[in-house]
Write a protein that holds these residues in place. Structure first.
Motif, PDB file in Angstrom:
ATOM      1  N   SER A 213       0.884  -1.185   0.223  1.00 59.95           N
ATOM      2  CA  SER A 213       0.253   0.118   0.025  1.00 59.95           C
ATOM      3  C   SER A 213       0.911   1.182  -0.079  1.00 59.95           C
ATOM      4  O   SER A 213       1.782   1.190   0.609  1.00 59.95           O
ATOM      5  CB  SER A 213      -0.888  -0.148   1.223  1.00 59.95           C
ATOM      6  OG  SER A 213      -1.585   1.171   1.336  1.00 59.95           O
ATOM      7  N   HIS A 214       0.448   2.209  -1.000  1.00 57.97           N
ATOM      8  CA  HIS A 214       1.234   3.454  -0.651  1.00 57.97           C
ATOM      9  C   HIS A 214       1.150   4.112   0.389  1.00 57.97           C
ATOM     10  O   HIS A 214      -0.095   4.365   0.856  1.00 57.97           O
ATOM     11  CB  HIS A 214       0.758   4.312  -1.919  1.00 57.97           C
ATOM     12  CG  HIS A 214       1.354   5.650  -2.025  1.00 57.97           C
ATOM     13  ND1 HIS A 214       0.960   6.822  -2.295  1.00 57.97           N
ATOM     14  CD2 HIS A 214       2.902   5.927  -1.898  1.00 57.97           C
ATOM     15  CE1 HIS A 214       1.753   7.667  -2.305  1.00 57.97           C
ATOM     16  NE2 HIS A 214       3.012   7.199  -2.158  1.00 57.97           N
ATOM     17  N   LEU A 215       2.336   4.491   1.199  1.00 59.49           N
ATOM     18  CA  LEU A 215       2.161   5.017   2.534  1.00 59.49           C
ATOM     19  C   LEU A 215       2.290   6.577   2.599  1.00 59.49           C
ATOM     20  O   LEU A 215       1.276   7.262   2.793  1.00 59.49           O
ATOM     21  CB  LEU A 215       3.289   4.656   3.302  1.00 59.49           C
ATOM     22  CG  LEU A 215       3.236   4.658   4.880  1.00 59.49           C
ATOM     23  CD1 LEU A 215       2.208   4.293   5.411  1.00 59.49           C
ATOM     24  CD2 LEU A 215       4.533   4.159   5.482  1.00 59.49           C
ATOM     25  N   TRP A 216       3.245   7.178   2.134  1.00 63.41           N
ATOM     26  CA  TRP A 216       3.473   8.763   1.858  1.00 63.41           C
ATOM     27  C   TRP A 216       4.724   8.517   1.039  1.00 63.41           C
ATOM     28  O   TRP A 216       5.614   7.850   1.084  1.00 63.41           O
ATOM     29  CB  TRP A 216       3.864   9.319   3.089  1.00 63.41           C
ATOM     30  CG  TRP A 216       4.817   8.771   4.118  1.00 63.41           C
ATOM     31  CD1 TRP A 216       5.050   7.794   4.787  1.00 63.41           C
ATOM     32  CD2 TRP A 216       6.109   9.728   4.243  1.00 63.41           C
ATOM     33  NE1 TRP A 216       6.031   7.820   5.605  1.00 63.41           N
ATOM     34  CE2 TRP A 216       7.147   8.855   4.829  1.00 63.41           C
ATOM     35  CE3 TRP A 216       6.432  11.074   3.536  1.00 63.41           C
ATOM     36  CZ2 TRP A 216       8.181   9.289   5.178  1.00 63.41           C
ATOM     37  CZ3 TRP A 216       7.764  11.065   3.824  1.00 63.41           C
ATOM     38  CH2 TRP A 216       8.661  10.329   4.751  1.00 63.41           C
ATOM     39  N   GLY A 217       4.797   9.955   0.236  1.00 60.86           N
ATOM     40  CA  GLY A 217       6.000   9.966  -0.628  1.00 60.86           C
ATOM     41  C   GLY A 217       6.432   8.781  -1.186  1.00 60.86           C
ATOM     42  O   GLY A 217       5.282   8.246  -2.226  1.00 60.86           O
ATOM     43  N   ALA A 218       7.458   8.535  -1.305  1.00 61.61           N
ATOM     44  CA  ALA A 218       7.902   7.232  -2.177  1.00 61.61           C
ATOM     45  C   ALA A 218       8.050   6.084  -1.307  1.00 61.61           C
ATOM     46  O   ALA A 218       8.732   5.103  -1.714  1.00 61.61           O
ATOM     47  CB  ALA A 218       9.346   7.514  -2.785  1.00 61.61           C
ATOM     48  N   ASN A 219       7.205   5.961  -0.324  1.00 61.03           N
ATOM     49  CA  ASN A 219       7.205   4.938   0.487  1.00 61.03           C
ATOM     50  C   ASN A 219       6.095   4.049   0.590  1.00 61.03           C
ATOM     51  O   ASN A 219       4.908   4.648   0.406  1.00 61.03           O
ATOM     52  CB  ASN A 219       7.211   5.613   2.078  1.00 61.03           C
ATOM     53  CG  ASN A 219       8.640   6.238   2.441  1.00 61.03           C
ATOM     54  OD1 ASN A 219       9.716   5.507   2.989  1.00 61.03           O
ATOM     55  ND2 ASN A 219       8.588   7.599   2.125  1.00 61.03           N
ATOM     56  N   TRP A 220       6.280   2.866   0.708  1.00 61.32           N
ATOM     57  CA  TRP A 220       5.191   1.792   0.392  1.00 61.32           C
ATOM     58  C   TRP A 220       5.218   0.855   1.735  1.00 61.32           C
ATOM     59  O   TRP A 220       6.397   0.533   2.362  1.00 61.32           O
ATOM     60  CB  TRP A 220       5.399   1.088  -0.685  1.00 61.32           C
ATOM     61  CG  TRP A 220       5.147   1.871  -1.882  1.00 61.32           C
ATOM     62  CD1 TRP A 220       6.082   2.811  -2.483  1.00 61.32           C
ATOM     63  CD2 TRP A 220       4.021   1.723  -2.717  1.00 61.32           C
ATOM     64  NE1 TRP A 220       5.473   3.458  -3.542  1.00 61.32           N
ATOM     65  CE2 TRP A 220       4.103   2.848  -3.999  1.00 61.32           C
ATOM     66  CE3 TRP A 220       2.828   1.136  -3.066  1.00 61.32           C
ATOM     67  CZ2 TRP A 220       3.295   3.242  -4.786  1.00 61.32           C
ATOM     68  CZ3 TRP A 220       1.990   1.396  -4.074  1.00 61.32           C
ATOM     69  CH2 TRP A 220       2.385   2.643  -4.893  1.00 61.32           C
ATOM     70  N   CYS A 221       4.320   0.165   1.910  1.00 60.14           N
ATOM     71  CA  CYS A 221       4.113  -0.748   3.296  1.00 60.14           C
ATOM     72  C   CYS A 221       3.165  -1.965   2.858  1.00 60.14           C
ATOM     73  O   CYS A 221       2.366  -1.790   2.042  1.00 60.14           O
ATOM     74  CB  CYS A 221       3.816   0.014   4.449  1.00 60.14           C
ATOM     75  SG  CYS A 221       2.124   0.268   4.757  1.00 60.14           S
ATOM     76  N   PHE A 222       3.448  -3.023   3.616  1.00 59.90           N
ATOM     77  CA  PHE A 222       2.774  -4.301   3.652  1.00 59.90           C
ATOM     78  C   PHE A 222       2.445  -4.627   5.182  1.00 59.90           C
ATOM     79  O   PHE A 222       3.328  -4.338   5.963  1.00 59.90           O
ATOM     80  CB  PHE A 222       3.377  -5.263   2.893  1.00 59.90           C
ATOM     81  CG  PHE A 222       2.357  -6.666   3.101  1.00 59.90           C
ATOM     82  CD1 PHE A 222       1.366  -6.627   2.047  1.00 59.90           C
ATOM     83  CD2 PHE A 222       2.632  -7.703   3.668  1.00 59.90           C
ATOM     84  CE1 PHE A 222       0.634  -7.728   2.057  1.00 59.90           C
ATOM     85  CE2 PHE A 222       1.668  -8.650   3.699  1.00 59.90           C
ATOM     86  CZ  PHE A 222       0.667  -8.749   2.870  1.00 59.90           C
ATOM     87  N   VAL A 223       1.204  -4.947   5.620  1.00 61.85           N
ATOM     88  CA  VAL A 223       0.788  -5.397   6.838  1.00 61.85           C
ATOM     89  C   VAL A 223       0.341  -6.700   6.778  1.00 61.85           C
ATOM     90  O   VAL A 223      -0.463  -7.115   6.163  1.00 61.85           O
ATOM     91  CB  VAL A 223      -0.319  -4.165   7.368  1.00 61.85           C
ATOM     92  CG1 VAL A 223      -0.724  -5.007   8.842  1.00 61.85           C
ATOM     93  CG2 VAL A 223       0.301  -2.946   7.642  1.00 61.85           C
ATOM     94  N   GLY A 224       0.884  -7.652   7.625  1.00 61.53           N
ATOM     95  CA  GLY A 224       0.792  -9.028   7.598  1.00 61.53           C
ATOM     96  C   GLY A 224       1.753  -9.781   8.276  1.00 61.53           C
ATOM     97  O   GLY A 224       2.696  -9.207   8.881  1.00 61.53           O
ATOM     98  N   GLY A 225       1.658 -11.011   8.192  1.00 63.49           N
ATOM     99  CA  GLY A 225       2.722 -11.806   8.944  1.00 63.49           C
ATOM    100  C   GLY A 225       2.457 -13.042   9.654  1.00 63.49           C
ATOM    101  O   GLY A 225       1.313 -13.064   9.964  1.00 63.49           O
ATOM    102  N   PRO A 226       3.251 -13.644  10.321  1.00 59.39           N
ATOM    103  CA  PRO A 226       4.811 -13.016  10.097  1.00 59.39           C
ATOM    104  C   PRO A 226       5.387 -13.156   8.702  1.00 59.39           C
ATOM    105  O   PRO A 226       5.305 -14.351   8.085  1.00 59.39           O
ATOM    106  CB  PRO A 226       5.448 -13.782  11.125  1.00 59.39           C
ATOM    107  CG  PRO A 226       4.929 -15.143  11.044  1.00 59.39           C
ATOM    108  CD  PRO A 226       3.441 -14.945  11.110  1.00 59.39           C
ATOM    109  N   LEU A 227       6.036 -12.017   8.454  1.00 57.54           N
ATOM    110  CA  LEU A 227       6.755 -12.108   6.924  1.00 57.54           C
ATOM    111  C   LEU A 227       8.018 -12.845   7.191  1.00 57.54           C
ATOM    112  O   LEU A 227       8.806 -12.699   8.144  1.00 57.54           O
ATOM    113  CB  LEU A 227       7.080 -10.870   6.608  1.00 57.54           C
ATOM    114  CG  LEU A 227       5.666 -10.015   6.246  1.00 57.54           C
ATOM    115  CD1 LEU A 227       5.861  -8.598   5.842  1.00 57.54           C
ATOM    116  CD2 LEU A 227       4.969 -10.375   5.182  1.00 57.54           C
ATOM    117  N   ARG A 228       8.472 -13.502   6.104  1.00 59.30           N
ATOM    118  CA  ARG A 228       9.587 -14.427   5.953  1.00 59.30           C
ATOM    119  C   ARG A 228      10.360 -14.237   4.744  1.00 59.30           C
ATOM    120  O   ARG A 228       9.930 -14.273   3.450  1.00 59.30           O
ATOM    121  CB  ARG A 228       9.091 -16.136   6.109  1.00 59.30           C
ATOM    122  CG  ARG A 228       8.575 -16.526   7.245  1.00 59.30           C
ATOM    123  CD  ARG A 228       8.223 -18.011   6.964  1.00 59.30           C
ATOM    124  NE  ARG A 228       7.305 -18.183   6.220  1.00 59.30           N
ATOM    125  CZ  ARG A 228       7.331 -18.692   4.879  1.00 59.30           C
ATOM    126  NH1 ARG A 228       8.497 -19.215   4.401  1.00 59.30           N
ATOM    127  NH2 ARG A 228       6.150 -18.544   3.844  1.00 59.30           N
TER     128      ARG A 228
END
Length: 267
Positions: A213-228
């Motif tokens: 998901s686009h977070l802000w500026g040139a930053n993106w994020c993913f929420v979930g997990g645990p990520l491996r």
């Protein structure tokens, strides 16, 4: 997607409260057209920072101290919301040229979008560039940079251009605060379009691309997990929808605030 975006922003808010700052097996790029609009369009421009300086210290795109060193140095610019595009315009490159030939040369200066100027000259739907002092002065006839800066706001023309980072490949900076349940990435040194329209990650031993998901500026994020990890990253440009995939670019033992460079770029 709205829920994911809300969770991303909620996590960012918590980080800001408690930390005070947030501060390849190569897949071939898809075949899409290059940036083809070579028409010059009207705009206005001002400058900020010190007269011979690099402009912003950081900025709304999240590049941080990168704006003070090459290849960004003295080529940075803040743009009005119509070009900033809520942060999706970050990283795009433009040629900007002054129209007053009594003081300006006929050469254009190439700038990289690293910041937003939301008010003043940049408000009310205007197309405006707020350039570093050095970039603004480079539009002048040799020796007249100071006189041009004294003009304040000037009329210019601009057009999109390909971003070029010789010797650089696309890199992914893992933002501070990232965990196995909240992963945030900043994209750096993207040749060509320069902007990012979407990003996906793929975990170890998985064939599923997870949309970030686009977070802000040139930053993106993913929420979930645990990520491996290791993580593969796929980015698609906003302008021409070209795609690039960097396999296992972020290693198993990744850490926040580290930058991981791929073996790829769009050129």
């Amino acid at each position: 997607m709205q829920l994911v975006r809300s969770v991303c922003f909620g996590a960012l808010t918590l980080l800001l409260v408690f930390k005070y700052s947030l501060l390849v097996d190569a897949a071939k790029p898809q075949s899409h057209s290059h940036l083809t609009d070579t028409r010059w369009k009207p705009a206005t421009a001002t400058w900020y920072g010190s007269p011979e300086g690099d402009g912003s210290d950081g900025g709304a795109c999240g590049y941080g101290s990168m704006v003070d060193v090459k290849p960004f140095r003295a080529r940075v610019g803040a743009v009005s919301p119509v070009l900033f595009k809520n942060g999706e315009g970050c990283g795009a490159c433009y040629k900007v040229k002054c129209l007053d030939h009594s003081i300006c040369s006929r050469r254009a200066v190439t700038i990289i979008v690293t910041d937003e100027c939301p008010g003043g000259y940049c408000s009310n739907g205007r197309t405006h560039f707020d350039l570093s002092g050095a970039a603004f002065g480079r539009m002048a006839v040799t020796g007249d940079g100071g006189q041009l800066r004294n003009r304040g706001e000037i009329s210019v023309v601009y057009r999109r251009t390909q971003c070029k980072y010789p010797g650089k490949n696309v890199a992914f900076h893992v933002n501070e605060g990232s965990t196995n349940y909240w992963l945030s990435l900043l994209v750096e040194f993207e040749d060509g379009d320069g902007d990012v329209g979407s990003m996906h990650i793929k975990q170890a031993n998985s064939n599923e691309w997870l949309q970030m998901s686009h977070l802000w500026g040139a930053n993106w994020c993913f929420v979930g997990g645990p990520l491996r990890g290791p993580f593969s990253v796929k980015l698609t440009t906003l302008s021409t929808r070209k795609a690039l995939s960097a396999r296992d670019v972020i290693p198993t033992n990744w850490s926040p605030k580290a930058t991981y460079t791929s073996r790829l770029n769009f050129f």
